[in-house]
Design an enzyme around this catalytic site. Sequence first.
Site, mmCIF file in Angstrom:
data_model
loop_
_atom_site.group_PDB
_atom_site.id
_atom_site.type_symbol
_atom_site.label_atom_id
_atom_site.label_comp_id
_atom_site.label_asym_id
_atom_site.label_seq_id
_atom_site.Cartn_x
_atom_site.Cartn_y
_atom_site.Cartn_z
ATOM 1 N NE ARG A 1 6.166 -56.164 -21.785
ATOM 2 C CZ ARG A 1 6.601 -55.645 -20.644
ATOM 3 N NH1 ARG A 1 6.382 -54.523 -20.174
ATOM 4 N NH2 ARG A 1 7.684 -56.132 -19.941
ATOM 5 N N GLY B 1 3.996 -47.805 -18.182
ATOM 6 C CA GLY B 1 3.005 -47.980 -19.177
ATOM 7 C C GLY B 1 1.819 -48.158 -18.993
ATOM 8 C CG ASP C 1 12.641 -51.661 -13.556
ATOM 9 O OD1 ASP C 1 13.357 -52.682 -13.493
ATOM 10 O OD2 ASP C 1 11.919 -51.708 -14.627
ATOM 11 N NE ARG D 1 31.469 -60.302 -2.044
ATOM 12 C CZ ARG D 1 32.221 -59.319 -2.632
ATOM 13 N NH1 ARG D 1 33.501 -59.509 -2.881
ATOM 14 N NH2 ARG D 1 31.523 -58.322 -3.060
ATOM 15 C CG MET E 1 16.583 -57.054 -15.140
ATOM 16 S SD MET E 1 14.908 -57.888 -15.036
ATOM 17 C CE MET E 1 14.792 -59.215 -16.257
ATOM 18 N N GLY E 2 17.734 -53.038 -15.476
ATOM 19 C CA GLY E 2 17.743 -51.435 -15.083
ATOM 20 C C GLY E 2 18.135 -50.664 -16.538
ATOM 21 N N GLY F 1 28.344 -55.656 -1.315
ATOM 22 C CA GLY F 1 29.633 -55.132 -1.087
ATOM 23 C C GLY F 1 30.551 -55.316 -2.448
ATOM 24 C CE LYS G 1 38.374 -54.396 -1.648
ATOM 25 N NZ LYS G 1 37.306 -53.579 -2.167
ATOM 26 C CG HIS H 1 13.454 -62.906 -17.690
ATOM 27 N ND1 HIS H 1 14.075 -62.734 -18.772
ATOM 28 C CD2 HIS H 1 12.544 -62.243 -17.890
ATOM 29 C CE1 HIS H 1 13.890 -61.934 -19.740
ATOM 30 N NE2 HIS H 1 12.377 -61.590 -19.084
HETATM 31 P P1 ATP Z 1 7.124 -52.336 -16.533
HETATM 32 O O1 ATP Z 1 7.658 -51.113 -15.925
HETATM 33 O O2 ATP Z 1 7.346 -53.670 -15.844
HETATM 34 O O3 ATP Z 1 7.653 -52.575 -18.023
HETATM 35 P P2 ATP Z 1 4.784 -51.269 -17.559
HETATM 36 O O4 ATP Z 1 3.619 -51.155 -17.044
HETATM 37 O O5 ATP Z 1 5.713 -50.042 -17.726
HETATM 38 O O6 ATP Z 1 5.518 -52.161 -16.649
HETATM 39 P P3 ATP Z 1 4.365 -51.538 -20.394
HETATM 40 O O7 ATP Z 1 4.803 -52.647 -21.194
HETATM 41 O O8 ATP Z 1 5.233 -50.305 -20.852
HETATM 42 O O9 ATP Z 1 4.658 -52.020 -19.059
HETATM 43 O O10 ATP Z 1 2.901 -51.154 -20.555
HETATM 44 C C1 ATP Z 1 2.081 -52.348 -20.298
HETATM 45 C C2 ATP Z 1 0.640 -51.970 -21.370
HETATM 46 O O11 ATP Z 1 0.171 -50.732 -21.115
HETATM 47 C C3 ATP Z 1 1.091 -52.056 -22.500
HETATM 48 O O12 ATP Z 1 1.231 -53.412 -23.371
HETATM 49 C C4 ATP Z 1 -0.039 -51.307 -23.191
HETATM 50 O O13 ATP Z 1 -1.207 -52.121 -23.484
HETATM 51 C C5 ATP Z 1 -0.301 -50.278 -22.040
HETATM 52 N N1 ATP Z 1 0.159 -49.033 -22.559
HETATM 53 C C6 ATP Z 1 1.506 -48.721 -22.218
HETATM 54 N N2 ATP Z 1 1.687 -47.387 -22.789
HETATM 55 C C7 ATP Z 1 0.425 -46.909 -23.299
HETATM 56 C C8 ATP Z 1 0.131 -45.888 -24.183
HETATM 57 N N3 ATP Z 1 0.910 -44.832 -24.295
HETATM 58 N N4 ATP Z 1 -1.194 -45.619 -24.482
HETATM 59 C C9 ATP Z 1 -2.023 -46.831 -24.198
HETATM 60 N N5 ATP Z 1 -1.846 -47.950 -23.536
HETATM 61 C C10 ATP Z 1 -0.500 -47.964 -23.104
#
Ligand code: ATP
Length: 328
Positions: A76, A108, A132, A159, A174-175, A190, A218, A258
Site C-alpha cells: 500500500r 483502490g 472479495d 462442523r 472476510m468481507g 451448509g 439439529k 488471513h
Molecule cells: P484490495 O481490494 O485488496 O484492498 P485495493 O487495490 O483496493 O485492493 P488499496 O489499498 O485500496 O487496495 O489500494 C492500493 C494502492 O492503490 C494504495 O496503496 C495506493 O497506492 C493506491 N490508491 C488507492 N486509492 C488511491 C487514490 N484515491 N489515489 C491514488 N492512489 C490510490
Amino acid sequence: MASKIKKIAVFTSGGDSPGMNAAIRSVVRTCAYLNIECVGIYRGYQGMIEGDFKTLDARSVNNIINKGGTILKSARCDEFRTAQGRKKAYDQLTKEGIEAFVVIGGNGSFTGALLFTEEYDFPVIGIPGTIDNDILGSSFTIGFDTAINTVVDVIDKIRDTASSHNRLFFVEVMGRDVGHIALNAGVGAGAEEILIPEQNLGLERLLDSLKRSKASGKSSSIVIVAEGDKIGKNVFELKEYVEEHLPIYDVRVSVLGHMQRGGNPTCFDRVLASRMGVKAVESILEGKTNLMVGIRDTKLVLTPLAEAIKAHTEIDEELIRVSDIMTT
Ligand code: ATP
C-alpha cells in the site's frame, strides 16, 4: 496486431490474492509471444515510485502458476495518492522506457491507475485481483474462487468438531463491505445462518433461527459472519448475546483471518488469470486504455476503469433465497 508499444510493465497492488501469480505469468508470456519487453514492478506503486523494476522473460515465470501470493510483492503506498508521488512514478516509468502498464489489484489500485492515466495520458489496463469479488464489471475476480474453497474446507472441519460436541460456532470470514465470500461459502458449506453487510437480519431473527434449528433436531449449528455484518456486533459480542439469550447452546467462535488469502489457486482462478492476462496485453496493443478486463457469461469483457471503481458489485438475491430455503 500493429502497435508502437514495445515495453509494458506489470505489477500487483493492494491486498494479495491467490491467482495473482498466474496473471503475472500470463502477462509476461503474452508479451514474450508478441515480442514485447515486459518489466515487473516490485511492491506496487511504491516500487514504481522507487524504480524497483526487473525485466521478466518467459522463463522467469516458470512454476508460479500454482503458487499463492505474488512474486512481485504487493504494497500500500500513500505517496502515490499525491500528485508529487505520481510525478515521481511517471519519471521512473519514462526513464525506463515503459510505455504502458497492467495493474493487478482492487478498487483502490484502479483508482490510482485512473488518476495517473488522466494526468499523464499513459495507457493502462486493470486486471481484478482480490478475494472479495466486489468489482463492478466482472462476475468473478481472481482469488475469489480459491478463497471460498478455502473457507468451505475450514468450515467442513469445524462442523466435524461442532457436531461431536453439540456446539454452535460463529465463523467470521472476510468481507467488510460485501458479503460474497460469506454467502457463497455459507451456502457451499451448509451454514445455518449467514450474516452479511448487505442485509440486516437483526438479532431477533438470528435467535428465532437458532431456536428453530435446535427444535428441528439439529445437534450443531454454524453461523457465518462477514466482518462488516450489519447487525453491528462482532463475533465475540454475538457469542455473548446468544449465550445470554439461548443458554442451551455451547457457543464457540472462529475467526478465519488471513488464511483466506493464502493457498494454491484453484483451477478456476488459474484459468481466469491466464485469460485475463492475454486480454490485457492484447488490449493495450490494440490501443485500448483506461479499461479493466472482466468476465461476464464466460466471455471476457472490457469496462472503463471509471465505471469499475464506482461501486461494489451487488449481492446475489437469488443466492440469498437459496440460502434461506436450505436452512429450513
Ligand atoms: P484490495 O481490494 O485488496 O484492498 P485495493 O487495490 O483496493 O485492493 P488499496 O489499498 O485500496 O487496495 O489500494 C492500493 C494502492 O492503490 C494504495 O496503496 C495506493 O497506492 C493506491 N490508491 C488507492 N486509492 C488511491 C487514490 N484515491 N489515489 C491514488 N492512489 C490510490
